[in-house]
Design a protein around this motif. Structure first.
Motif, PDB file in Angstrom:
ATOM      1  N   ASP B  60       0.917  -1.159   0.081  1.00 40.76           N
ATOM      2  CA  ASP B  60      -0.106  -0.054   0.136  1.00 40.76           C
ATOM      3  C   ASP B  60       0.928   1.256  -0.029  1.00 40.76           C
ATOM      4  O   ASP B  60       1.533   1.371   0.946  1.00 40.76           O
ATOM      5  CB  ASP B  60      -0.855  -0.117   1.007  1.00 40.76           C
ATOM      6  CG  ASP B  60      -1.691   1.186   1.521  1.00 40.76           C
ATOM      7  OD1 ASP B  60      -1.855   1.864   0.280  1.00 40.76           O
ATOM      8  OD2 ASP B  60      -2.658   1.513   2.328  1.00 40.76           O
ATOM      9  N   ILE B  61       1.048   1.955  -0.883  1.00 46.09           N
ATOM     10  CA  ILE B  61       1.629   3.252  -1.164  1.00 46.09           C
ATOM     11  C   ILE B  61       0.766   4.475  -0.884  1.00 46.09           C
ATOM     12  O   ILE B  61       1.378   5.417  -1.391  1.00 46.09           O
ATOM     13  CB  ILE B  61       2.649   3.147  -2.492  1.00 46.09           C
ATOM     14  CG1 ILE B  61       1.708   3.053  -3.689  1.00 46.09           C
ATOM     15  CG2 ILE B  61       3.473   1.980  -2.516  1.00 46.09           C
ATOM     16  CD1 ILE B  61       2.150   3.349  -4.983  1.00 46.09           C
ATOM     17  N   GLY B  62      -0.297   4.219  -0.686  1.00 51.17           N
ATOM     18  CA  GLY B  62      -1.372   5.171  -0.533  1.00 51.17           C
ATOM     19  C   GLY B  62      -1.706   5.926  -1.767  1.00 51.17           C
ATOM     20  O   GLY B  62      -1.094   5.396  -2.817  1.00 51.17           O
ATOM     21  N   THR B  63      -2.614   7.141  -1.668  1.00 55.35           N
ATOM     22  CA  THR B  63      -2.852   7.949  -2.800  1.00 55.35           C
ATOM     23  C   THR B  63      -2.095   9.061  -3.269  1.00 55.35           C
ATOM     24  O   THR B  63      -1.528   9.617  -2.283  1.00 55.35           O
ATOM     25  CB  THR B  63      -4.476   8.120  -2.653  1.00 55.35           C
ATOM     26  OG1 THR B  63      -4.396   9.005  -1.435  1.00 55.35           O
ATOM     27  CG2 THR B  63      -5.417   7.038  -2.673  1.00 55.35           C
ATOM     28  N   ARG B  64      -2.178   9.264  -4.354  1.00 55.74           N
ATOM     29  CA  ARG B  64      -1.155  10.522  -4.925  1.00 55.74           C
ATOM     30  C   ARG B  64      -1.899  11.910  -4.456  1.00 55.74           C
ATOM     31  O   ARG B  64      -3.057  12.003  -4.555  1.00 55.74           O
ATOM     32  CB  ARG B  64      -1.061  10.289  -6.392  1.00 55.74           C
ATOM     33  CG  ARG B  64      -0.092  11.453  -6.817  1.00 55.74           C
ATOM     34  CD  ARG B  64      -0.053  11.235  -8.367  1.00 55.74           C
ATOM     35  NE  ARG B  64       0.986  12.281  -8.937  1.00 55.74           N
ATOM     36  CZ  ARG B  64       0.909  13.337  -9.124  1.00 55.74           C
ATOM     37  NH1 ARG B  64      -0.360  13.708  -9.223  1.00 55.74           N
ATOM     38  NH2 ARG B  64       2.074  14.243  -9.658  1.00 55.74           N
ATOM     39  N   LYS B  65      -1.150  12.931  -4.158  1.00 54.22           N
ATOM     40  CA  LYS B  65      -1.645  14.244  -3.740  1.00 54.22           C
ATOM     41  C   LYS B  65      -1.937  14.717  -5.307  1.00 54.22           C
ATOM     42  O   LYS B  65      -1.483  14.415  -6.280  1.00 54.22           O
ATOM     43  CB  LYS B  65      -0.510  15.108  -3.313  1.00 54.22           C
ATOM     44  CG  LYS B  65      -0.097  15.053  -1.989  1.00 54.22           C
ATOM     45  CD  LYS B  65       0.879  15.931  -1.655  1.00 54.22           C
ATOM     46  CE  LYS B  65       1.777  15.586  -0.534  1.00 54.22           C
ATOM     47  NZ  LYS B  65       3.181  16.062  -0.274  1.00 54.22           N
TER      48      LYS B  65
END
Lengths: 312, 527
Positions: B60-65
């Protein structure tokens, strides 16, 4: 000859960000939800490090994918990944750069005719695999009454035969059809999919916009833009700059709204693939070849979908 | 342009080879999760399995700004600045670039051809220190006055047109483009001043401003060519944007607009306002007015034939040719002289004056800085110290002395004071050497640039490129790391909210970097 520095500027930014502020506190970690970086167990026999990681570039709309690939294989944050890759300059410039050795791997939209010629002239062969599909979408102000255009109407507008919104069901106002600079990925897509050839009207000098964000601003932000018409790629608008949709809207094409589903199924007709690209002479054990293979794998496809692209 | 590319390529190579800054990402997979993995393709055994990268599952690399631009402070387009207390700090950015040919109709002779080059014109907006756009790119020029109040203030010329325009450099040098630019040339008499903390702003129909003491500044028009006498205004504001007083109308009762207005200030927060009316024949008329912080006159209006010059707490009045007087704020004439000339050297004003056949060099407390000279001394700075020369003829035979009368070694054309430690030395025609006075080392030589200015507590030296050749480049050199950090078509450095910002543009691509945090707060790429 400002193109090469365009890419190099981004590299300089990378340099400055990474090296220039050594007195700076830790910057990327701990600033957002990316604080905790999950690392996944590797099951292959090759590991990427920041030292062996290929120099990656590509089209601006592929920047999120480039970040995701880099963050995933290196086990770092997106912000950290962003500093390792260079998604700047035109798509044409990026293809020239991989030919000239400035990049090892690209995530990019289709090359322009100029880029294709440059590749052919160089004698360098590229290996390209389509990894996803995007669409050319047309946008106008949210205030505009028109919600849909046919491809034929678009052709007539951009060839100067339809000049007033009233001719396509809108208000009695002159259409301001914006275009992009000729070496942009968006323009390449427009030229290929709308295919007006020599019938494409010469844009007025103040209706050629040099950046993707510039075009969105032209349509979405400026007073008097309610009569503007422009185009961009679907992913960029809906995933990277969707705040612009507060004041602008995407037009349906022949009655079909572009969505991931209609783009994937081909129901929305103005679609095109984007690619992972390396030089054909990249060695089998080179990091760029190994990364290329991974991006083309099922796991790579899963990542493309996870980033909300339409995977191939 | 090859030079730029070479510079950046060198920078990239340097980065790749040597950079392992604290912020550089470290691979987190060097743990026990993949102990057998090969990290060097060259190290792989030729007979081994093909090298493959694979993960058990995607992390899980998170969501992009969102956005290439970090966002907007206000959701909608803005072309006016709204002062607020919650911006934190304000920083300019370059939103778009126009390219135009400086002379689209060059003649056949060499000089005309040389002058026909493509020049960029930048359009600026304002954003918060964390990269949220506050005003869209509607300003033609931005200057920063660091002494304008505690936070400093930006002084900007408004662009005449708010429409979208962003052209690629290669499409620029057309006649059409040139005509467009002229149509949209900014109105010089429309200026906005914005506090660098964003708490106040003033829009004035004048193009000149002057920092007036620690608490006030003045704005005024530069020329009165078509104005009425009542337009001869000098407006004085405090650093909250509040009008304190104005000199208005026709203060000299001349019945016609002044041809020029000049504002300076004297020690003690005294405004000196000089109006000049030209005469069709013979001498014109100059009148000089003096006001304190509240606008009260502090000195009788002086009439002069030449001009008034501020010198510390004194005024040098040129009455007629070869007759000068130095007047204090009580109106007392302290000296008269046939020659008075002021210079700004090493961070202070210096006066050279003639008296009784001798030339004296005085500081602003009217103390003699060295013994009187029998010749008219020519002043320079050398290695941070003042030197004077007996320069009847330039070139061989000139004698140079320190203010202590010790002979000075003028091995370079000149040296300019930067701060206590660094000097800028001219080398050749236009090159500048940044020299560390403490160690005597030359840190860097920059071609065709002005004396650098230091930022980030002396870590950075910003070199403004000189005009007069076909390409213009600015430079930022890291004194701390002893390497050139940046070369671009245009660069500006600002100190705002405790951070140093570098605003730059090259090849149409622009960015804003917070040097202090290392964060890139804005980037716009010409795709």
């Amino acid at each position: 000859m400002k193109k090469i520095p365009a890419i190099l500027l981004a590299a300089a930014l990378l340099l400055l960000s990474a090296c220039g502020a050594q007195s700076a506190p830790e910057t990327t970690r701990g600033t957002d939800a990316q604080t905790e970086v999950q690392t996944a167990r590797q099951t292959g026999n090759f590991s990427f490090t920041t030292d062996n990681y290929p120099r990656m570039g590509g089209s601006l709309a592929n920047l999120p994918l480039g970040e995701a690939v880099t963050a995933t294989v290196l086990g770092i944050t997106r912000d950290e990944a962003d500093e390792l890759i260079t998604f700047a300059g035109s798509t044409t410039d990026n293809y020239k750069a991989i030919v000239d050795g400035g990049f090892d791997i690209l995530l990019a939209y289709e090359p322009s005719e100029e880029a294709k010629q440059y590749i052919a002239d160089s004698g360098v062969e590229l290996e390209m695999t389509p990894i996803g599909t995007d669409a050319l979408v047309f946008i106008c102000s949210k205030e505009n009454k028109v919600d849909s255009l046919t491809l034929d109407q678009i052709k007539q507008i951009y060839s100067g035969k339809i000049t007033n919104w009233s001719e396509v069901g809108g208000a009695d106002a002159a259409i301001k059809p914006y275009q992009r600079n000729k070496d942009s990925g968006s323009q390449t897509l427009f030229d290929k999919l709308v295919n007006l050839g020599d019938d494409l009207m010469e844009p007025p000098v103040d209706m050629t916009v040099g950046s993707m964000i510039g075009l969105l601003e032209a349509i979405a932000d400026y007073e008097g833009s309610e009569n503007a018409l422009g185009y961009t790629v679907y992913y960029y608008l809906t995933n990277m700059e969707d705040d612009k949709l507060a004041t602008s809207k995407i037009l349906a094409l022949d009655g079909v709204d572009p969505t991931n589903e209609t783009i994937g199924s081909g129901e929305y007709s103005l679609t095109n693939d984007f690619y992972v690209v390396i030089r054909k002479d990249a060695a089998e054990d080179s990091p760029e070849r190994i990364l290329y293979n991974w991006i083309c794998s099922a796991q790579g496809k899963e990542l493309v979908e996870k980033e909300n692209y339409v995977a191939k | 342009m090859k030079r730029i590319a070479a510079f950046f390529l060198a920078g990239i190579l340097l980065c790749l080879c040597a950079c392992s800054a604290p912020g550089t990402p470290q691979q987190t997979t060097e743990s026990s999760t993949q102990p057998e993995a090969v990290t060097s393709a060259a190290a792989a055994d030729a007979d081994a399995e093909p090298l493959v990268f694979r993960l058990e599952s995607l992390p899980d690399i998170g969501t992009r700004k969102q956005g290439a631009v970090k966002g907007r402070f206000f959701p909608e387009y803005r072309d006016t600045f709204e002062p607020r207390d919650d911006y934190g700090s304000i920083v300019p950015y370059i939103g778009s670039v126009f390219y135009y040919t400086s002379n689209p109709y060059p003649g056949e002779d060499e000089e005309d051809s040389y002058n026909a080059y493509t020049q960029p014109q930048y359009r600026y907006g304002l954003m918060t220190g964390d990269g949220r756009i506050v005003v869209d790119d509607v300003y033609a020029e931005v200057y920063f006055e660091e002494d304008a109040g505690p936070a400093g203030a930006y002084c900007m010329t408004l662009f005449a047109d708010r429409g979208v325009k962003s052209l690629h450099p290669e499409d620029a040098d057309t006649e059409e483009e040139y005509e467009w630019l002229w149509e949209h040339t900014p109105d010089e008499a429309d200026t906005l001043l914005v506090s660098a903390d964003g708490t106040w702003s003033i829009r004035v129909p004048y193009d000149k401003w002057y920092i007036f003491g620690e608490t006030l500044f003045a704005v005024y028009p530069s020329g009165m060519y078509e104005n009425k006498p009542e337009d001869n205004k000098i407006m004085v504001y405090d650093y909250h944007g509040r009008l304190q007083y104005e000199l208005s109308g026709d203060p000299g009762n001349m019945g016609k607009p002044a041809d020029s207005i000049n504002v300076r200030w004297l020690t003690g927060d005294v405004l000196m306002a000089e109006y000049w009316w030209s005469a069709e024949e013979g001498r014109g008329t100059g009148k000089c007015f003096f006001r304190d912080k509240s606008g009260k006159p502090v000195l009788e209006t002086l009439e002069e034939a030449g001009n008034c010059t501020a010198f510390g707490a004194y005024v040098i009045v040129e009455h007629a040719e070869d007759r000068y007087s130095l007047v204090d704020l009580n109106g007392r004439e302290r000296f008269t002289s046939t020659y008075m000339h002021t210079q700004y050297l090493n961070g202070e004003d210096i006066l050279v004056m003639e008296q009784n056949g001798e030339y004296r060099i005085l500081d602003t407390d009217l103390r003699q800085m060295c013994e009187p000279k029998s010749f008219k001394p020519y002043l320079k700075a050398l290695n941070g110290e003042l030197v004077y020369g007996d320069v009847q003829y330039y070139g061989e035979g000139s004698n140079w002395y320190l203010e202590t009368d010790k002979p000075a070694d003028m091995t370079t054309d000149s040296e300019d004071y930067i701060d206590g430690r660094y000097v800028g030395c001219r080398s050749g025609e236009d090159d500048i050497i940044l020299r560390d006075k403490k160690t005597g080392r030359d840190l860097v030589t920059v071609p065709y640039a002005d004396i650098p200015k230091l930022f980030a507590n002396g870590e950075l030296a910003f070199f403004y490129g000189l005009y007069g050749k076909k390409t213009h480049q600015d430079y930022v050199y890291s004194i701390k790391e002893e390497k050139m950090l940046l070369e671009a078509d245009t660069i500006a450095c600002y100190e705002a909210g405790g951070s140093t910002y570098m605003v730059f543009c090259d090849g149409g691509n622009s960015a804003v970097l917070n040097y202090t945090t290392g964060e890139k707060i804005y980037q716009k790429v010409v795709e």
